[in-house]
Design a protein around this motif. Structure first.
Motif, PDB file in Angstrom:
ATOM      1  N   GLN A 127      -4.940  -6.562  -5.782  1.00 36.49           N
ATOM      2  CA  GLN A 127      -4.928  -5.208  -5.237  1.00 36.49           C
ATOM      3  C   GLN A 127      -3.923  -4.338  -5.998  1.00 36.49           C
ATOM      4  OE1 GLN A 127      -7.025  -4.411  -2.729  1.00 36.49           O
ATOM      5  NE2 GLN A 127      -6.408  -2.283  -2.767  1.00 36.49           N
ATOM      6  N   VAL A 128      -2.749  -4.884  -6.269  1.00 38.05           N
ATOM      7  CA  VAL A 128      -1.714  -4.132  -6.985  1.00 38.05           C
ATOM      8  C   VAL A 128      -2.162  -3.851  -8.424  1.00 38.05           C
ATOM      9  CG1 VAL A 128       0.672  -4.200  -7.830  1.00 38.05           C
ATOM     10  CG2 VAL A 128       0.143  -4.974  -5.520  1.00 38.05           C
ATOM     11  N   LEU A 131      -3.328  -0.381 -12.338  1.00 40.10           N
ATOM     12  CA  LEU A 131      -3.360  -0.381 -13.804  1.00 40.10           C
ATOM     13  C   LEU A 131      -4.759  -0.091 -14.348  1.00 40.10           C
ATOM     14  CD1 LEU A 131      -1.103  -3.490 -14.555  1.00 40.10           C
ATOM     15  CD2 LEU A 131      -0.454  -1.068 -14.451  1.00 40.10           C
ATOM     16  N   ALA A 132      -5.706   0.202 -13.471  1.00 37.33           N
ATOM     17  CA  ALA A 132      -7.095   0.418 -13.885  1.00 37.33           C
ATOM     18  C   ALA A 132      -7.268   1.448 -15.006  1.00 37.33           C
ATOM     19  CB  ALA A 132      -7.961   0.789 -12.680  1.00 37.33           C
ATOM     20  N   VAL A 147       7.987  -0.860  -7.742  1.00 40.74           N
ATOM     21  CA  VAL A 147       8.160  -1.382  -9.100  1.00 40.74           C
ATOM     22  C   VAL A 147       8.116  -2.910  -9.070  1.00 40.74           C
ATOM     23  CG1 VAL A 147       9.752  -1.543 -11.058  1.00 40.74           C
ATOM     24  CG2 VAL A 147       9.456   0.637  -9.860  1.00 40.74           C
ATOM     25  N   GLN A 148       8.766  -3.511  -8.092  1.00 39.13           N
ATOM     26  CA  GLN A 148       8.795  -4.974  -7.995  1.00 39.13           C
ATOM     27  C   GLN A 148       7.403  -5.547  -7.761  1.00 39.13           C
ATOM     28  OE1 GLN A 148      11.537  -6.994  -8.582  1.00 39.13           O
ATOM     29  NE2 GLN A 148       9.889  -8.490  -8.699  1.00 39.13           N
ATOM     30  N   MET A 149       6.616  -4.904  -6.886  1.00 37.13           N
ATOM     31  CA  MET A 149       5.253  -5.378  -6.627  1.00 37.13           C
ATOM     32  C   MET A 149       4.409  -5.319  -7.900  1.00 37.13           C
ATOM     33  SD  MET A 149       4.687  -3.452  -2.971  1.00 37.13           S
ATOM     34  CE  MET A 149       2.918  -3.540  -3.043  1.00 37.13           C
ATOM     35  N   LEU A 150       4.535  -4.203  -8.640  1.00 36.84           N
ATOM     36  CA  LEU A 150       3.759  -4.064  -9.868  1.00 36.84           C
ATOM     37  C   LEU A 150       4.219  -5.070 -10.913  1.00 36.84           C
ATOM     38  CD1 LEU A 150       1.476  -2.582 -11.260  1.00 36.84           C
ATOM     39  CD2 LEU A 150       3.115  -0.855 -11.995  1.00 36.84           C
ATOM     40  N   LEU A 183     -12.258  -0.787  -8.483  1.00 31.00           N
ATOM     41  CA  LEU A 183     -11.565   0.352  -7.881  1.00 31.00           C
ATOM     42  C   LEU A 183     -12.453   1.139  -6.924  1.00 31.00           C
ATOM     43  CD1 LEU A 183      -8.887   1.860  -7.713  1.00 31.00           C
ATOM     44  CD2 LEU A 183      -9.605   3.206  -9.669  1.00 31.00           C
ATOM     45  N   PRO A 184     -13.682   1.511  -7.304  1.00 31.23           N
ATOM     46  CA  PRO A 184     -14.514   2.256  -6.347  1.00 31.23           C
ATOM     47  C   PRO A 184     -14.828   1.461  -5.075  1.00 31.23           C
ATOM     48  CG  PRO A 184     -15.406   2.465  -8.562  1.00 31.23           C
ATOM     49  CD  PRO A 184     -14.306   1.424  -8.611  1.00 31.23           C
ATOM     50  N   GLN A 185     -14.865   0.146  -5.161  1.00 34.33           N
ATOM     51  CA  GLN A 185     -15.132  -0.688  -3.996  1.00 34.33           C
ATOM     52  C   GLN A 185     -13.938  -0.739  -3.056  1.00 34.33           C
ATOM     53  OE1 GLN A 185     -16.027  -4.443  -5.776  1.00 34.33           O
ATOM     54  NE2 GLN A 185     -17.949  -3.752  -6.660  1.00 34.33           N
ATOM     55  N   GLU A 186     -12.763  -0.414  -3.553  1.00 39.83           N
ATOM     56  CA  GLU A 186     -11.528  -0.534  -2.773  1.00 39.83           C
ATOM     57  C   GLU A 186     -10.983   0.831  -2.346  1.00 39.83           C
ATOM     58  OE1 GLU A 186     -10.211  -3.422  -1.902  1.00 39.83           O
ATOM     59  OE2 GLU A 186     -11.591  -4.654  -3.057  1.00 39.83           O
TER      60      GLU A 186
END
Length: 184
Positions: free
Chosen positions: A5-6, A10-11, A41-44, A82-85
């Motif tokens: 998800q994260v 970056l898509a 930032v940490q999650m990414l 991305l469009p699905q989410e």
């Protein structure tokens, strides 16, 4: 939030990502939506680390400006997903944050490229060449949204510096074809 998800954030990127610039990218989300808390930032960085382990990103370069090469399947997968989410991630927010991030990078790279010192000029060529795909994608977004085309100056300066006349003409024509459609 799950790493996949994260990674959706970056898509828009293709080719390369400069890992050291990711905090600034995350910052653009907060500027656009001050209450935005879905991404840190940490999650990414954790998601990037997992993507490296999965072979979707490869490290090139060392030190603070770690360059990440993107496996060609990653952007495709993310753009399809991305469009699905849409409920989880706002695609428009991601696109705008990417566009603003690349505009900032273009200003910085153009400054380095247009430096009076030969070494800085060469670094400018290096960074723009590395980020060309991302900068060009952000320029296309700007043109499609009829926004400013500040990124064009950076790419034009780069192509002039490398004496790539054919690509310069293609870029100028691409921008001209879209900019004539802008309202007065």
């Amino acid at each position: 939030v799950e790493s996949q998800q994260v990674l959706l954030y970056l898509a828009p990127f293709s080719g390369h990502i400069v890992r050291a610039a990711l905090p600034q990218y995350v910052g653009h989300f907060c500027v656009l939506e001050p209450e935005f808390t879905k991404l840190s930032v940490q999650m990414l960085d954790d998601a990037v680390r997992e993507a490296i382990n999965w072979g979707l990103l490869a490290i090139h370069g060392e030190g603070p400006l770690e360059e990440l090469t993107i496996h060609p399947l990653l952007p495709y997968f993310l753009r399809v997903k991305l469009p699905q989410e849409q409920d989880e991630v706002n695609a428009n927010l991601i696109t705008k944050a990417f566009q603003n991030h690349c505009t900032d990078l273009a200003y910085m790279y153009a400054t380095i490229l247009n430096s009076n010192t030969a070494r800085e000029h060469q670094w400018g060529i290096y960074w723009i060449k590395l980020e060309y795909e991302n900068l060009h994608s952000a320029l296309k977004i700007s043109l499609a949204q009829q926004d400013g085309v500040e990124i064009f100056a950076c790419l034009d300066d780069y192509l002039s510096s490398t004496q790539d006349i054919s690509s310069t003409l293609d870029l100028v024509q691409e921008v001209y074809q879209r900019i004539i459609l802008y309202p007065e």
